[in-house]
Design a protein around this motif. Structure first.
Motif, mmCIF file in Angstrom:
data_model
loop_
_atom_site.group_PDB
_atom_site.id
_atom_site.type_symbol
_atom_site.label_atom_id
_atom_site.label_comp_id
_atom_site.label_asym_id
_atom_site.label_seq_id
_atom_site.Cartn_x
_atom_site.Cartn_y
_atom_site.Cartn_z
ATOM 1 N N THR A 79 0.809 -1.224 0.000
ATOM 2 C CA THR A 79 0.000 0.000 0.000
ATOM 3 C C THR A 79 0.838 1.267 0.000
ATOM 4 O O THR A 79 0.291 2.362 -0.107
ATOM 5 C CB THR A 79 -0.930 0.022 1.227
ATOM 6 O OG1 THR A 79 -0.138 -0.014 2.419
ATOM 7 C CG2 THR A 79 -1.881 -1.170 1.219
ATOM 8 N N GLN A 80 2.173 1.098 0.167
ATOM 9 C CA GLN A 80 3.082 2.248 0.228
ATOM 10 C C GLN A 80 2.700 3.186 1.375
ATOM 11 O O GLN A 80 2.725 4.407 1.245
ATOM 12 C CB GLN A 80 3.091 3.003 -1.096
ATOM 13 C CG GLN A 80 3.695 2.223 -2.261
ATOM 14 C CD GLN A 80 5.214 2.061 -2.123
ATOM 15 O OE1 GLN A 80 5.967 3.043 -2.191
ATOM 16 N NE2 GLN A 80 5.670 0.837 -1.910
ATOM 17 N N LYS A 81 2.354 2.571 2.514
ATOM 18 C CA LYS A 81 1.981 3.360 3.685
ATOM 19 C C LYS A 81 2.699 2.857 4.929
ATOM 20 O O LYS A 81 2.995 1.669 5.052
ATOM 21 C CB LYS A 81 0.462 3.267 3.922
ATOM 22 C CG LYS A 81 -0.376 4.047 2.933
ATOM 23 C CD LYS A 81 -1.796 4.231 3.452
ATOM 24 C CE LYS A 81 -1.817 5.124 4.664
ATOM 25 N NZ LYS A 81 -3.188 5.420 5.145
ATOM 26 N N TYR A 82 2.943 3.785 5.855
ATOM 27 C CA TYR A 82 3.425 3.416 7.179
ATOM 28 C C TYR A 82 2.221 2.978 7.998
ATOM 29 O O TYR A 82 1.212 3.693 8.062
ATOM 30 C CB TYR A 82 4.149 4.591 7.834
ATOM 31 C CG TYR A 82 5.502 4.832 7.199
ATOM 32 C CD1 TYR A 82 6.628 4.121 7.619
ATOM 33 C CD2 TYR A 82 5.643 5.746 6.157
ATOM 34 C CE1 TYR A 82 7.858 4.319 7.030
ATOM 35 C CE2 TYR A 82 6.878 5.947 5.559
ATOM 36 C CZ TYR A 82 7.975 5.231 5.998
ATOM 37 O OH TYR A 82 9.193 5.418 5.399
ATOM 38 N N VAL A 83 2.310 1.791 8.598
ATOM 39 C CA VAL A 83 1.110 1.163 9.156
ATOM 40 C C VAL A 83 1.198 0.823 10.639
ATOM 41 O O VAL A 83 0.234 0.305 11.206
ATOM 42 C CB VAL A 83 0.756 -0.108 8.359
ATOM 43 C CG1 VAL A 83 0.508 0.232 6.900
ATOM 44 C CG2 VAL A 83 1.850 -1.176 8.477
#
Length: 199
Positions: A79-83
């Motif tokens: 997702t190309q996100k910091y989670v």
């Protein structure tokens, strides 16, 4: 090899990247702090709300500076996100033991495989690079989801620490203790976890 708290360790595979948590990560984690406070209901000190997140970051980074803990931020490559975040703590080089904890992920990433990938990287680093003999885990004994996740990666339950800490509401809680030891990792757990990730 001992853990060097001044070193910028990055752990990654095709799915996730774990890099050192930094003060500038505030904005990357704010959406979870503001919108998903229930993530931390089982434990005291979670980054709920803006003030809670700031205290959480300040404390985590101070613990690294003092050589007590090593916190990471988790990046999901899909997702190309910091989670979320996780860390090494209770680090005892002379005993060759440490614990993995303070782990949390945004709700939509729970059960997505992120945790198994993160745990694989952390365990591989702990047993392979750091030459640890035991890696421990703890959770609120009522947090069935977290306990199931730890057991699913191969953790063995050791026992209960009664009246050990407080939850987010200040109520006393028991903590369950689990672990993986070195021979278990190399004999079975590593390959089993790798197989689960491949699925």
């Amino acid at each position: 090899m001992n853990l060097d708290f001044t070193e910028k360790y990055s752990l990654e595979n095709d799915f996730v990247l774990l890099r050192p948590l930094e003060p500038s990560d505030f904005d990357l984690l704010l959406e979870y702090a503001e919108n998903e406070a229930e993530i931390w209901s089982y434990n005291f000190g979670g980054p709920a709300g803006k003030e809670g997140l700031q205290k959480y970051l300040d404390n985590a980074i101070a613990q690294r500076t003092h050589g007590n803990e090593y916190p990471f931020i988790v990046f999901d490559k899909a997702t190309q996100k910091y989670v979320g975040s996780t860390r090494f703590y209770a680090i005892y080089p002379n005993n060759k033991t440490l614990e993995i904890g303070y782990t949390w992920y945004g709700k939509q990433y729970q059960g997505s495989g992120i945790n198994k990938n993160c745990k694989y990287l952390l365990l591989e680093f702990a047993f392979g690079q750091l030459q640890m003999e035991r890696v421990g885990f703890r959770a609120n004994s009522l947090n069935n989801r977290s306990i199931a996740a730890m057991k699913s990666i191969g953790c063995i339950e050791e026992g209960i620490l009664r009246n050990f800490a407080t939850d987010a509401k200040g109520n006393r809680m028991d903590a369950i203790v689990l672990s993986i030891i070195r021979n278990e990792w190399f004999d079975t757990v590593k390959q089993n976890l790798k197989d689960k990730i491949a699925k």
